[in-house]
Design a protein around this motif. Structure first.
Motif, PDB file in Angstrom:
ATOM      1  N   GLY A 343       0.843  -1.196   0.000  1.00 30.40           N
ATOM      2  CA  GLY A 343       0.000   0.000   0.000  1.00 30.40           C
ATOM      3  C   GLY A 343       0.872   1.237   0.000  1.00 30.40           C
ATOM      4  N   TRP A 344       0.713   2.083  -1.016  1.00 25.93           N
ATOM      5  CA  TRP A 344       1.589   3.237  -1.175  1.00 25.93           C
ATOM      6  C   TRP A 344       1.499   4.199   0.002  1.00 25.93           C
ATOM      7  CZ3 TRP A 344       5.173   2.860  -4.756  1.00 25.93           C
ATOM      8  CH2 TRP A 344       6.010   3.954  -4.990  1.00 25.93           C
ATOM      9  N   LYS A 345       0.371   4.178   0.705  1.00 28.06           N
ATOM     10  CA  LYS A 345       0.213   5.107   1.827  1.00 28.06           C
ATOM     11  C   LYS A 345       1.296   4.910   2.883  1.00 28.06           C
ATOM     12  CE  LYS A 345      -3.251   1.943   3.713  1.00 28.06           C
ATOM     13  NZ  LYS A 345      -4.698   1.747   3.925  1.00 28.06           N
ATOM     14  N   PHE A 346       1.864   3.708   2.972  1.00 26.01           N
ATOM     15  CA  PHE A 346       2.884   3.453   3.993  1.00 26.01           C
ATOM     16  C   PHE A 346       4.211   4.143   3.675  1.00 26.01           C
ATOM     17  CE2 PHE A 346      -0.044  -0.132   4.561  1.00 26.01           C
ATOM     18  CZ  PHE A 346      -0.290  -0.009   5.926  1.00 26.01           C
ATOM     19  N   PHE A 347       4.411   4.575   2.434  1.00 24.51           N
ATOM     20  CA  PHE A 347       5.634   5.278   2.076  1.00 24.51           C
ATOM     21  C   PHE A 347       5.566   6.770   2.425  1.00 24.51           C
ATOM     22  CE2 PHE A 347       5.945   1.955  -1.486  1.00 24.51           C
ATOM     23  CZ  PHE A 347       6.779   1.146  -0.746  1.00 24.51           C
ATOM     24  N   GLY A 348       4.351   7.284   2.610  1.00 25.22           N
ATOM     25  CA  GLY A 348       4.165   8.723   2.756  1.00 25.22           C
ATOM     26  C   GLY A 348       4.973   9.340   3.879  1.00 25.22           C
ATOM     27  N   ASN A 349       4.936   8.743   5.061  1.00 23.28           N
ATOM     28  CA  ASN A 349       5.677   9.306   6.198  1.00 23.28           C
ATOM     29  C   ASN A 349       7.176   9.322   5.938  1.00 23.28           C
ATOM     30  OD1 ASN A 349       3.439   9.876   7.710  1.00 23.28           O
ATOM     31  ND2 ASN A 349       3.653   8.145   9.111  1.00 23.28           N
ATOM     32  N   LEU A 350       7.681   8.251   5.314  1.00 20.19           N
ATOM     33  CA  LEU A 350       9.119   8.171   5.020  1.00 20.19           C
ATOM     34  C   LEU A 350       9.533   9.262   4.034  1.00 20.19           C
ATOM     35  CD1 LEU A 350       9.386   4.297   4.629  1.00 20.19           C
ATOM     36  CD2 LEU A 350      10.174   5.651   6.583  1.00 20.19           C
ATOM     37  N   LEU A 351       8.692   9.501   3.023  1.00 16.78           N
ATOM     38  CA  LEU A 351       8.983  10.534   2.033  1.00 16.78           C
ATOM     39  C   LEU A 351       8.891  11.921   2.665  1.00 16.78           C
ATOM     40  CD1 LEU A 351       6.940   8.990  -0.915  1.00 16.78           C
ATOM     41  CD2 LEU A 351       9.429   9.196  -0.835  1.00 16.78           C
ATOM     42  N   ASP A 352       7.827  12.153   3.436  1.00 18.80           N
ATOM     43  CA  ASP A 352       7.642  13.461   4.061  1.00 18.80           C
ATOM     44  C   ASP A 352       8.765  13.782   5.042  1.00 18.80           C
ATOM     45  OD1 ASP A 352       5.328  13.929   2.658  1.00 18.80           O
ATOM     46  OD2 ASP A 352       3.973  13.400   4.291  1.00 18.80           O
ATOM     47  N   ALA A 353       9.277  12.754   5.721  1.00 18.11           N
ATOM     48  CA  ALA A 353      10.330  12.955   6.718  1.00 18.11           C
ATOM     49  C   ALA A 353      11.718  13.022   6.098  1.00 18.11           C
ATOM     50  CB  ALA A 353      10.279  11.830   7.754  1.00 18.11           C
ATOM     51  N   GLY A 354      11.804  12.848   4.779  1.00 15.36           N
ATOM     52  CA  GLY A 354      13.104  12.880   4.121  1.00 15.36           C
ATOM     53  C   GLY A 354      13.944  11.640   4.374  1.00 15.36           C
ATOM     54  N   ARG A 355      13.303  10.557   4.808  1.00 14.40           N
ATOM     55  CA  ARG A 355      14.037   9.319   5.086  1.00 14.40           C
ATOM     56  C   ARG A 355      14.218   8.467   3.827  1.00 14.40           C
ATOM     57  NH1 ARG A 355      13.354   7.789  10.646  1.00 14.40           N
ATOM     58  NH2 ARG A 355      14.702   5.989  10.218  1.00 14.40           N
ATOM     59  N   ALA A 356      13.328   8.621   2.849  1.00 16.94           N
ATOM     60  CA  ALA A 356      13.400   7.843   1.604  1.00 16.94           C
ATOM     61  C   ALA A 356      13.211   8.775   0.414  1.00 16.94           C
ATOM     62  CB  ALA A 356      12.350   6.740   1.578  1.00 16.94           C
ATOM     63  N   THR A 357      13.869   8.448  -0.688  1.00 18.20           N
ATOM     64  CA  THR A 357      13.714   9.206  -1.932  1.00 18.20           C
ATOM     65  C   THR A 357      13.012   8.372  -3.000  1.00 18.20           C
ATOM     66  OG1 THR A 357      15.789  10.346  -1.449  1.00 18.20           O
ATOM     67  CG2 THR A 357      14.920  10.570  -3.684  1.00 18.20           C
ATOM     68  N   LEU A 358      13.381   7.094  -3.114  1.00 17.85           N
ATOM     69  CA  LEU A 358      12.763   6.182  -4.077  1.00 17.85           C
ATOM     70  C   LEU A 358      11.999   5.099  -3.337  1.00 17.85           C
ATOM     71  CD1 LEU A 358      14.386   7.528  -6.332  1.00 17.85           C
ATOM     72  CD2 LEU A 358      15.050   5.260  -7.141  1.00 17.85           C
TER      73      LEU A 358
END
Length: 539
Positions: A343-358
């Motif tokens: 579920g793509w929603k689980f990536f949102g926090n990581l992206l918003d926090a700058g922890r993940a780029t891809l």
């Protein structure tokens, strides 16, 4: 404004990507309206807010957009930004939400599911960051929908959605925008269009199959008009309400025309396809298919070649069923690697926090921090940028990658439309057996561990349990089983199979995975529970 009395439906629980049902279910009196009112209730109301609205153009999209506009006006929204004709690809909608700093958006799509009056329809809400609503919000929607007694709607004529510009609906501004322009402009900031254009000028050939879905106009504008690919490079480029009878899922089974061409004697250099709403992609080289897990790993290893990513990657994230190929790249680059539920929603926090780029999923979804959705055309353009920079073929790039990192042989087997109670009984039985599996030998392999995946979000601490059964073997091989939440009929069992190899990279994946496949059928007794011995789709 009229308040309509209604009765709650008992089946409006959103899945991993919003609420999906058969189109005729949504066409029932009050069904769509109830859920839209529940969305507004779950986000604290619509009064004074600005939303983005659009969908993938499937059957009923046009009517649903008009209903939602009249409901937004009746609920006090200040402005709704709509794609021309009520159409927006999912990544383009996410971009608009972020670019215009709106309060969120309503996206109408059932993604890669077939479209038509007798097929599928869907609706989901994306938050102000452009990403899908998290579980706390979708659960609130379900609670609202379960007790709803009325909804608000404006009695008005349809809004002209084909003319760009602004109009008023009951005091609410309706702004119709070019569906493609803002997205294409974003892509030009991320990729070296000059280098890609030079590659096409030098004779590079490509085929992009839009599968009669929403990506057609985007691909035609960017690949043919801006990058200079030959006219006709984009096929099935006109979006149709029933996707021309096609199943708009870009995998080797449903994109069989593209696969046949790419494996044929006169294949172009590069092939790609996208899905119903534009958020998935399939990549194929001349004579070689690229699995989504391998694609994610290759993109992560080479992203620095594109101008939008020259700074490097903060980290990478993959869904748990996706192969560990990208983890090896992350280790080599010295960056974080995250394993999340599907579920793509689980990536949102990581992206918003700058922890993940891809980020990426094995279900043909890849994306980056440029939006908060997976993005099919973005992935294709990144591949084109890498091909232009490395001046190698897809096959050469893949082989070089495997020589450096090894190969994670990987496949997904889908067993579709299983009777829901039989599917649930099978998974429940496997869950019950998990404590006794470690140490057991199956098909000549010893089980090292077995569990039901649970995820603790490293940003907000939220916990998501029961996200898929995992069986891990001592040699690093892996089986994952989960029931999908994206179908509309019965249950779909997804069986994920993985085996790591440090040599012998040219084997057929199904042959390389044969003992893992047999072990999965033995452990879960798929045939005994479902009567099925062969999957409907293999990717």
């Amino acid at each position: 404004m009229t308040t309509i009395q209604t009765v709650a439906f008992d089946d409006q629980k959103p899945g991993t990507s919003g609420l999906r049902k058969k189109t005729r279910v949504f066409m029932q009196p009050h069904y769509l309206e109830n859920f839209v009112q529940a969305i507004f209730g779950a986000i604290g109301g619509a009064k004074g807010k600005t939303f983005v609205l659009g969908g993938d153009g499937r059957f009923f999209n046009d009517r649903a957009v008009q209903v939602i506009l009249r409901m937004a006006a009746a609920n006090g929204a200040a402005r709704v930004i709509v794609g021309r004709g009520g159409v927006l690809s999912t990544p383009a909608a996410s971009n608009l939400i972020r670019q215009r700093k709106t309060d969120g958006g309503i996206i109408l799509s059932a993604s890669h599911n077939p479209g038509g009056e007798d097929e599928d329809f869907g609706i989901k809400f994306n938050m102000a960051n452009g990403g899908p609503a998290p579980e706390a919000i979708t659960e609130a929607m379900y609670r609202e929908a379960s007790v709803i007694v009325s909804y608000n709607i404006l009695e008005a004529q349809d809004v002209d959605l084909m003319t760009l510009g602004e109009s008023s609906l009951g005091g609410m501004a309706v702004e119709v925008v070019d569906s493609v322009a803002d997205y294409a402009a974003l892509m030009e900031t991320l990729f070296d269009f000059d280098a890609i254009r030079a590659m096409f000028t030098a004779g590079f050939t490509m085929r992009f199959d839009a599968m009669c879905a929403v990506t057609g106009p985007y691909a035609t504008e960017i690949i043919e008009k801006r990058l200079g690919a030959a006219p006709g490079t984009v096929v099935h480029g006109t979006p149709l309400p029933d996707f021309g009878g096609m199943h708009p899922d870009p995998n080797p089974t449903w994109a069989h025309e593209l696969m046949a061409e790419m494996m044929g004697p006169d294949a172009p250099d590069f092939g790609a396809a996208s899905d119903g709403d534009g958020d998935r992609n399939m990549v194929v080289g001349r004579g070689i298919y690229v699995s989504p897990s391998d694609s994610l790993a290759v993109l992560a290893a080479n992203a620095h070649l594109a101008k939008g990513y020259t700074r490097g990657l903060a980290g990478v994230a993959r869904s748990m069923p996706t192969s560990a190929a990208v983890d090896r790249v992350a280790e080599d680059l010295g960056i974080e690697a995250f394993e999340t539920p599907t579920g793509w929603k689980f990536f949102g926090n990581l992206l918003d926090a700058g922890r993940a780029t891809l980020c990426g999923e094995e279900s043909f979804g890849t994306g980056s921090d440029h939006v908060r959705e997976k993005d099919g055309l973005w992935a294709v353009l990144l591949w084109l940028n890498i091909l232009a920079a490395r001046k190698q073929s897809v096959e050469e790039i893949l082989n070089a990658h495997w020589q450096k990192y090894g190969r994670n042989y990987y496949s997904r087997h889908d067993f579709e439309a299983i009777e829901s109670d039989k599917a649930a009984a099978m998974v429940d039985a496997l869950r019950a057996a998990l404590p006794d599996l470690p140490g057991r030998e199956v098909q000549g392999m010893v089980i090292a561990a077995a569990d039901d995946f649970s995820y603790t979000d490293p940003v907000d601490g939220s916990v998501s349990a029961r996200q898929g059964v995992r069986v891990l073997f001592e040699d690093g091989s892996r089986i994952v089983m989960r029931l999908s939440g994206t179908g509309t009929q019965g249950a779909t069992l997804r069986l994920y199979l993985e085996r790591y190899a440090e040599s012998g990279f040219d084997r057929d994946p199904q042959e390389a995975l044969a003992p893992i496949i047999r072990a999965a059928h033995e452990l879960a007794d798929i045939g005994g529970h479902t009567g099925r011995t062969e999957p409907d789709v293999i990717t």
